[in-house]
Design a protein around this motif. Sequence first.
Motif, short mmCIF file in Angstrom:
data_model
loop_
_atom_site.label_atom_id
_atom_site.label_comp_id
_atom_site.label_asym_id
_atom_site.label_seq_id
_atom_site.Cartn_x
_atom_site.Cartn_y
_atom_site.Cartn_z
N ASN A 43 0.85 -1.44 -0.05
CA ASN A 43 -0.43 0.41 -0.59
C ASN A 43 0.83 1.87 0.07
N ALA A 44 2.19 1.12 0.98
CA ALA A 44 2.75 2.88 0.70
C ALA A 44 3.39 2.58 -0.30
N ALA A 45 3.64 1.78 -1.44
CA ALA A 45 4.75 1.81 -2.62
C ALA A 45 3.77 2.04 -3.96
N SER A 46 2.01 1.78 -3.44
CA SER A 46 0.96 2.08 -4.10
C SER A 46 1.37 4.14 -4.41
N ALA A 47 0.92 4.23 -2.85
CA ALA A 47 1.46 5.55 -3.17
C ALA A 47 2.45 6.18 -3.12
N ILE A 48 3.91 5.55 -3.23
CA ILE A 48 4.59 6.82 -3.38
C ILE A 48 4.95 6.54 -5.66
N ASP A 49 4.47 5.81 -6.02
CA ASP A 49 3.50 5.57 -7.20
C ASP A 49 3.04 6.51 -7.44
N SER A 50 1.75 6.88 -6.78
CA SER A 50 0.86 7.83 -7.39
C SER A 50 1.63 9.40 -7.24
N LEU A 51 2.16 9.27 -5.49
CA LEU A 51 2.50 10.58 -5.85
C LEU A 51 3.74 10.77 -6.53
N SER A 52 4.82 9.67 -7.47
CA SER A 52 5.96 10.23 -8.62
C SER A 52 5.38 10.58 -9.34
N ASN A 53 4.22 9.74 -9.91
CA ASN A 53 3.44 9.92 -11.35
C ASN A 53 2.78 11.82 -11.39
N HIS A 54 2.68 12.10 -10.27
CA HIS A 54 2.25 13.27 -10.14
C HIS A 54 3.36 14.60 -10.16
N THR A 55 4.77 14.57 -9.46
CA THR A 55 5.25 15.12 -8.88
C THR A 55 6.71 14.75 -9.26
N HIS A 56 6.70 13.35 -9.83
CA HIS A 56 8.11 13.01 -9.98
C HIS A 56 9.10 12.91 -8.71
N LEU A 57 7.88 12.96 -7.10
CA LEU A 57 8.70 13.43 -6.15
C LEU A 57 9.62 14.27 -5.57
N ASP A 58 9.39 15.63 -6.74
CA ASP A 58 10.19 16.33 -6.49
C ASP A 58 9.89 17.96 -5.11
N PRO A 59 11.15 17.40 -3.93
CA PRO A 59 9.87 17.93 -2.35
C PRO A 59 9.50 19.28 -3.31
N GLN A 60 10.19 20.79 -3.74
CA GLN A 60 9.85 21.30 -3.96
C GLN A 60 7.97 21.11 -4.44
N TYR A 61 8.07 20.47 -5.90
CA TYR A 61 6.82 20.62 -5.55
C TYR A 61 5.27 20.01 -4.90
N ILE A 62 6.27 18.88 -4.62
CA ILE A 62 5.05 18.17 -3.55
C ILE A 62 4.30 18.90 -2.51
#
Length: 211
Positions: A43-62
């Motif tokens: 479940n955590a990995a799934s959340a990271i995936d969707s977060l990554s798809n929308h933000t590329h895990l760019d902390p400034q963007y998050i």
Amino acid sequence: MLDINSLYRILFQNMGPQKWWPADTKIEIILGAILVQNTNWRNAASAIDSLSNHTHLDPQYILKLDIENLQYLIKSSGFYKTKAQTIISTLSWLEAFDFDYEKIKNYYGKHLRKALLELKGIGEETADVLIVYVFDGIEFIPDSYTRRIFTKLGYVDTDNYRKLKSNIELPESFTNQDANELHALLDNFGKVYFNSKNDRGYQFLDEYFVK
DNA sequence: GGCCAGGACACCA
DNA sequence: TGGTGTCATGGC
């Protein structure tokens, strides 16, 4: 009763290197450590995936996301309201240091753990995980799997995080890589041993388990 | 359909 | 300091 070095050696000989943390960047490790709190990794990995798809895990963007949007993106990890707040408080703290982890280590020195614990949503376990997997420090991480394993090995005072941590001293020889590997081995062992119904060959500790 | 997963925290005594 | 309730989704 097995000492830490023997336990470490037996786990490693039977399981090999675990290559933790399963992530490509430090930001991804931090997000994963928060999102996996009392949640299965899937479940955590799934959340990271969707977060990554929308933000590329760019902390400034998050950090620029609306809180509701952030909550929605990490929903699959459960406790999404609290975790969204924790992500914001942690990333904001990192931002104040320009996401420069060396700068943070130099600034806090021995007080890094205390500083992490002051972040809302970061407790003892997540603080220790971040120290080992992000800040290259050395900490024993007696999470729930580890405590269950130590209980079976016959250790006492394993019923909560602080108790077991205060009673376990990692060997002087332990490096960051050893602390990293030991925790990964214990968690991956626990995951298979306690959760899988069929025997997958993880019986090599049985002779050391009491009762 | 109940149980639980790689916790943290507020509140209480 | 230590115990208890609450937060929540998805897989089995």
